[in-house]
Structures are given as C-alpha cells and as structure tokens.
Design a protein around this motif. Structure first.
Motif, PDB file in Angstrom:
ATOM      1  N   ILE A  36      11.994  -6.787 -40.624  1.00 57.26           N
ATOM      2  CA  ILE A  36      11.957  -7.752 -39.530  1.00 57.26           C
ATOM      3  C   ILE A  36      10.621  -8.487 -39.512  1.00 57.26           C
ATOM      4  O   ILE A  36      10.567  -9.715 -39.363  1.00 57.26           O
ATOM      5  N   ALA A  37       9.537  -7.729 -39.685  1.00 56.33           N
ATOM      6  CA  ALA A  37       8.207  -8.349 -39.696  1.00 56.33           C
ATOM      7  C   ALA A  37       8.061  -9.305 -40.870  1.00 56.33           C
ATOM      8  O   ALA A  37       7.484 -10.399 -40.743  1.00 56.33           O
ATOM      9  N   ALA A  38       8.597  -8.899 -42.038  1.00 55.68           N
ATOM     10  CA  ALA A  38       8.485  -9.743 -43.237  1.00 55.68           C
ATOM     11  C   ALA A  38       9.287 -11.024 -43.115  1.00 55.68           C
ATOM     12  O   ALA A  38       8.991 -12.030 -43.773  1.00 55.68           O
ATOM     13  N   GLY A  39      10.312 -11.009 -42.263  1.00 51.95           N
ATOM     14  CA  GLY A  39      11.135 -12.205 -42.107  1.00 51.95           C
ATOM     15  C   GLY A  39      10.422 -13.340 -41.414  1.00 51.95           C
ATOM     16  O   GLY A  39      10.847 -14.494 -41.496  1.00 51.95           O
ATOM     17  N   GLY A  40       9.342 -13.038 -40.719  1.00 54.06           N
ATOM     18  CA  GLY A  40       8.523 -14.069 -40.097  1.00 54.06           C
ATOM     19  C   GLY A  40       9.097 -14.697 -38.850  1.00 54.06           C
ATOM     20  O   GLY A  40       8.530 -15.666 -38.324  1.00 54.06           O
ATOM     21  N   LYS A  41      10.185 -14.165 -38.316  1.00 54.35           N
ATOM     22  CA  LYS A  41      10.791 -14.749 -37.119  1.00 54.35           C
ATOM     23  C   LYS A  41      10.269 -14.117 -35.838  1.00 54.35           C
ATOM     24  O   LYS A  41      10.542 -14.600 -34.744  1.00 54.35           O
ATOM     25  N   VAL A  42       9.555 -12.997 -35.985  1.00 52.19           N
ATOM     26  CA  VAL A  42       8.976 -12.313 -34.840  1.00 52.19           C
ATOM     27  C   VAL A  42       7.489 -12.106 -35.101  1.00 52.19           C
ATOM     28  O   VAL A  42       7.106 -11.510 -36.113  1.00 52.19           O
ATOM     29  N   ASN A  43       6.657 -12.584 -34.213  1.00 55.84           N
ATOM     30  CA  ASN A  43       5.202 -12.479 -34.408  1.00 55.84           C
ATOM     31  C   ASN A  43       4.688 -11.160 -33.818  1.00 55.84           C
ATOM     32  O   ASN A  43       3.928 -11.135 -32.849  1.00 55.84           O
ATOM     33  N   LEU A  44       5.121 -10.068 -34.438  1.00 57.48           N
ATOM     34  CA  LEU A  44       4.716  -8.734 -34.005  1.00 57.48           C
ATOM     35  C   LEU A  44       4.451  -7.868 -35.218  1.00 57.48           C
ATOM     36  O   LEU A  44       4.998  -8.106 -36.305  1.00 57.48           O
ATOM     37  N   SER A  45       3.623  -6.866 -35.050  1.00 57.16           N
ATOM     38  CA  SER A  45       3.354  -5.921 -36.142  1.00 57.16           C
ATOM     39  C   SER A  45       4.552  -4.996 -36.309  1.00 57.16           C
ATOM     40  O   SER A  45       5.339  -4.806 -35.369  1.00 57.16           O
ATOM     41  N   PRO A  46       4.698  -4.383 -37.502  1.00 61.90           N
ATOM     42  CA  PRO A  46       5.782  -3.416 -37.689  1.00 61.90           C
ATOM     43  C   PRO A  46       5.762  -2.302 -36.652  1.00 61.90           C
ATOM     44  O   PRO A  46       6.822  -1.849 -36.199  1.00 61.90           O
ATOM     45  N   ALA A  47       4.568  -1.861 -36.232  1.00 60.64           N
ATOM     46  CA  ALA A  47       4.470  -0.791 -35.233  1.00 60.64           C
ATOM     47  C   ALA A  47       5.051  -1.242 -33.892  1.00 60.64           C
ATOM     48  O   ALA A  47       5.771  -0.490 -33.221  1.00 60.64           O
ATOM     49  N   SER A  48       4.732  -2.485 -33.506  1.00 54.34           N
ATOM     50  CA  SER A  48       5.278  -3.004 -32.241  1.00 54.34           C
ATOM     51  C   SER A  48       6.789  -3.178 -32.329  1.00 54.34           C
ATOM     52  O   SER A  48       7.517  -2.916 -31.362  1.00 54.34           O
ATOM     53  N   ILE A  49       7.238  -3.611 -33.488  1.00 53.15           N
ATOM     54  CA  ILE A  49       8.688  -3.781 -33.666  1.00 53.15           C
ATOM     55  C   ILE A  49       9.394  -2.426 -33.605  1.00 53.15           C
ATOM     56  O   ILE A  49      10.456  -2.302 -32.993  1.00 53.15           O
ATOM     57  N   ARG A  50       8.779  -1.403 -34.209  1.00 51.23           N
ATOM     58  CA  ARG A  50       9.372  -0.063 -34.145  1.00 51.23           C
ATOM     59  C   ARG A  50       9.505   0.414 -32.702  1.00 51.23           C
ATOM     60  O   ARG A  50      10.485   1.054 -32.329  1.00 51.23           O
ATOM     61  N   SER A  51       8.536   0.082 -31.882  1.00 44.26           N
ATOM     62  CA  SER A  51       8.584   0.472 -30.480  1.00 44.26           C
ATOM     63  C   SER A  51       9.763  -0.189 -29.768  1.00 44.26           C
ATOM     64  O   SER A  51      10.479   0.453 -28.988  1.00 44.26           O
ATOM     65  N   VAL A  52       9.968  -1.472 -30.057  1.00 46.12           N
ATOM     66  CA  VAL A  52      11.092  -2.192 -29.444  1.00 46.12           C
ATOM     67  C   VAL A  52      12.422  -1.622 -29.939  1.00 46.12           C
ATOM     68  O   VAL A  52      13.371  -1.429 -29.163  1.00 46.12           O
ATOM     69  N   LEU A  53      12.478  -1.324 -31.236  1.00 47.75           N
ATOM     70  CA  LEU A  53      13.699  -0.743 -31.797  1.00 47.75           C
ATOM     71  C   LEU A  53      14.024   0.589 -31.121  1.00 47.75           C
ATOM     72  O   LEU A  53      15.190   0.885 -30.832  1.00 47.75           O
ATOM     73  N   SER A  54      13.006   1.385 -30.864  1.00 43.32           N
ATOM     74  CA  SER A  54      13.208   2.675 -30.184  1.00 43.32           C
ATOM     75  C   SER A  54      13.731   2.467 -28.772  1.00 43.32           C
ATOM     76  O   SER A  54      14.613   3.205 -28.306  1.00 43.32           O
ATOM     77  N   ASP A  55      13.205   1.446 -28.076  1.00 44.37           N
ATOM     78  CA  ASP A  55      13.681   1.149 -26.725  1.00 44.37           C
ATOM     79  C   ASP A  55      15.150   0.722 -26.749  1.00 44.37           C
ATOM     80  O   ASP A  55      15.944   1.151 -25.887  1.00 44.37           O
ATOM     81  N   LEU A  56      15.497  -0.100 -27.720  1.00 41.15           N
ATOM     82  CA  LEU A  56      16.881  -0.561 -27.833  1.00 41.15           C
ATOM     83  C   LEU A  56      17.820   0.588 -28.191  1.00 41.15           C
ATOM     84  O   LEU A  56      18.966   0.640 -27.730  1.00 41.15           O
ATOM     85  N   GLU A  57      17.306   1.507 -28.989  1.00 43.92           N
ATOM     86  CA  GLU A  57      18.104   2.685 -29.328  1.00 43.92           C
ATOM     87  C   GLU A  57      18.306   3.554 -28.089  1.00 43.92           C
ATOM     88  O   GLU A  57      19.412   4.082 -27.855  1.00 43.92           O
ATOM     89  N   ALA A  58      17.277   3.690 -27.284  1.00 43.26           N
ATOM     90  CA  ALA A  58      17.381   4.489 -26.054  1.00 43.26           C
ATOM     91  C   ALA A  58      18.402   3.894 -25.093  1.00 43.26           C
ATOM     92  O   ALA A  58      19.042   4.618 -24.311  1.00 43.26           O
ATOM     93  N   LEU A  59      18.583   2.571 -25.132  1.00 41.98           N
ATOM     94  CA  LEU A  59      19.564   1.899 -24.280  1.00 41.98           C
ATOM     95  C   LEU A  59      20.986   2.011 -24.832  1.00 41.98           C
ATOM     96  O   LEU A  59      21.944   1.571 -24.188  1.00 41.98           O
TER      97      LEU A  59
END
Length: 347
Positions: A36-59
């Motif tokens: 996701i980070a390499a795709g350049g569509k989200v201006n976030l670090s891989p660590a921040s993206i992992r955090s969001v992914l975890s939140d979405l998984e929790a939902l």
C-alpha cells in the motif's frame, strides 16, 4: 456482526480500506502495508498503515488469511464497500451494442435466453444464470399439419402472435380428415385460454365420451396435448452457462470451494428459489457469501436482477454467480442493462 457506517471511518481508514478491497477484486490476493505504501496513493509510513489495517480488522472489515500476510476484505467488509463506497461503471455504448446484438440475433425466445446466459457469463467471467419465464399465454389455435406418413407438425398460435412448433408421431394411415377434425376440435376449445386450462377441459370432455370425435381424431387430440404438456414439464427452469469460468488459476488453489460451488449450481431448483428472492427488486440485488444459504459454504456471490415483459410484468430473473471478488462496480450495471435488453424481446 454488523458493519459500521462508512461515515464512522476516518478519511485515511476509508482510503486504505478501499485500496485493500479493490486490490482483492483485481487479483484475489491480500494486500499488505508495504504494498500500500509503495503504491503512493496513501501518504503514510508502512507502520502507520499497519495500525489502520489492524483497526479495520478489529471492526470485522478485513481479515489476515495468514499470520504474515496482508489483509483481504471479509464478507462484512465487502458489503460495506458495495453499499457505501462502490462507484458503478455504466456500460459503454459499445458494450451495450454488443449485448443487444447478441440477445436479438436469435429469433426464438429459448435461444435468446441461452444467449443471455452466455452474455452474462462473458461480461462477469463467472457463471451466467437465467430463469426461464413461466408464462402461460392465452392461445388462439392449434394446427396439425401432416408432413409424411408417420409425422405431423403441431403449430401452437398465441393471441399475442407467438408461434411454436413441435413434431408429432402419428399412426400410419392417418387421414387428412382426422387431422382436420382434431385441429378444429382443439382450436374451438382453445381460443382465449391457456394451454393448461384448455387441456384440462378437453381431457374431461374426451374421457366422458362427450367429444363426438372418431377414434383416430380422439387419439390425435390426446397426442397433440401430450406433446405440449410433456414439453412444459421438461423445460428447464434455469439456464446456466460459464461454469468453466469458475476454474481459474486462483480457484484451483481452493478446489474444495469450487467443487462446492459447482455442486450448488447443479441444484437448479434451489438456485431458482434464490433468484426468486430478487423478483420484486427494482434493480440488481447482491448476495455476498453466507448472506445466502445456498452458496454460503462455497463463499460465492450472486448478482441478480428481474427482467420484465413489454407491459412491465416481471417474468423472470437473471444474474451471475461467482467468487466474492466479482467486479461489482462493473458487473452490477451490466446485469441490469442485460435484464432491460432481454425484457424488450419478451412479448
């Protein structure tokens, strides 16, 4: 577990969720934070993206198929995407032209239904299904025309101008007079009725001895009615095309799921019952995975839309059945357009 409203997700959570869903629909694979980070569509670090992914998984919107893998949408997540985020892509003029041409290039309605199922399969890269209309048109006449010593052509004419033909085996030595008497007798009792109603009345009259037909003509009447009754009972309630599309490279990695899906498709009565539930819908209905009992085990999705005759009456349902990663944004409007196009051909 109900999905949260889209409005409850932050902007970055919505964007990351959308990327995961669209990636899954494109290739059927989970998407990780690095990709996701390499795709350049989200201006976030891989660590921040992992955090969001975890939140979405929790939902309950995403799941990780393996410990070290990325995420892919759950059925709940796909439902949220379809209902609240999907932007449909209407068929192009070229696509509409192709669909209309393929449906109308065959004269008989049975052939148009076959073509419809094939078109649906082609546009979805899944299995196309069409419920055969269960209509009982009012009839005007039935003609028995001798072709040779042992065969006659039975012509059934509807009040709407529709014509259907069947070949009938007749006893050797059948006279033209007997054929004409049988024709006149049936037509006199057929006009304005459905075949089922007329056949019931004719059989009662014949069996009671009130028909005043000679033996040869009475046998022709019984044979003529029998061939149409048998045809109606054996006519398929469902036409399925494109099962081979379900055996793509990804599917072969989960052969048990595909085997379960193909077994489900063989149960045409159950598939018809599922499609019937979309009969009253204004447009396409989408069933994702376990939302429908029939395809719950195979984890498949169904997109179904009713089709109407020229008077606006619903006469059947058509749709596609395939993996949950169907391209909903493209297939849904295609299914709706195909339903409208088929409706134009139904008298």
């Amino acid at each position: 577990m109900a999905s949260p409203p889209v409005s409850e997700l932050t902007d970055r959570a919505r964007e990351i969720f959308r990327l995961v869903v669209e990636g899954y629909i494109d290739n059927g694979q989970p998407l990780g934070s690095k990709a996701i980070a390499a795709g350049g569509k989200v201006n976030l670090s891989p660590a921040s993206i992992r955090s969001v992914l975890s939140d979405l998984e929790a939902l309950g919107l995403l799941a990780a198929p393996h410990t070290s893998a990325g995420r892919m949408p759950t059925e709940i997540g796909l439902r949220l995407f379809v209902d609240g985020m999907m932007q449909v892509a209407e068929p192009t003029l070229h696509e509409r032209g192709v669909i209309e041409r393929r449906l109308s290039e065959h004269g008989a309605i049975e052939q148009a239904l076959e073509a419809t199922s094939s078109v649906l399969s082609d546009i979805s890269a899944a299995a196309g299904v069409v419920m055969v209309p269960r209509r009982e048109p009012n009839l005007s006449q039935m003609n028995l025309v001798q072709l040779d010593e042992r065969r006659a052509l039975v012509v059934l004419v509807g009040q709407d101008g529709s014509i259907e033909n069947r070949l009938l085996d007749i006893p050797a030595g059948t006279s033209i007079a007997s054929l004409q008497q049988a024709t006149n007798y049936i037509t006199a009792r057929l006009n304005g009725r459905t075949l089922e109603d007329a056949a019931s009345a004719i059989r009662k009259e014949v069996s009671s001895g009130q028909s005043q037909l000679d033996t040869a003509s009475r046998e022709l009447v019984e044979r003529g009615l029998a061939i149409w009754t048998k045809d109606a009972s054996e006519r398929p309630v469902l036409i399925v095309r494109g099962q081979a599309n379900l055996l793509d490279e990804e599917a072969l990695g989960d052969i048990e799921r595909v085997r379960s899906l193909i077994d489900d498709l063989e149960n045409k009565q159950s598939v018809s019952e599922l499609l019937e539930s979309a009969r009253e819908a204004e447009s396409a209905r989408i069933f994702i995975g376990s939302e429908n009992r029939l395809f719950g085990l195979s984890g498949s999705s169904v997109i179904a839309s009713p089709y109407r005759d020229r008077e606006g009456r619903v006469v059947g349902v058509l749709g596609v059945i395939g993996p949950t990663r169907l391209n909903y944004a493209r297939v849904v409007p295609m299914v709706d357009f195909t339903a409208r196009s088929l409706g134009k051909l139904i008298g």
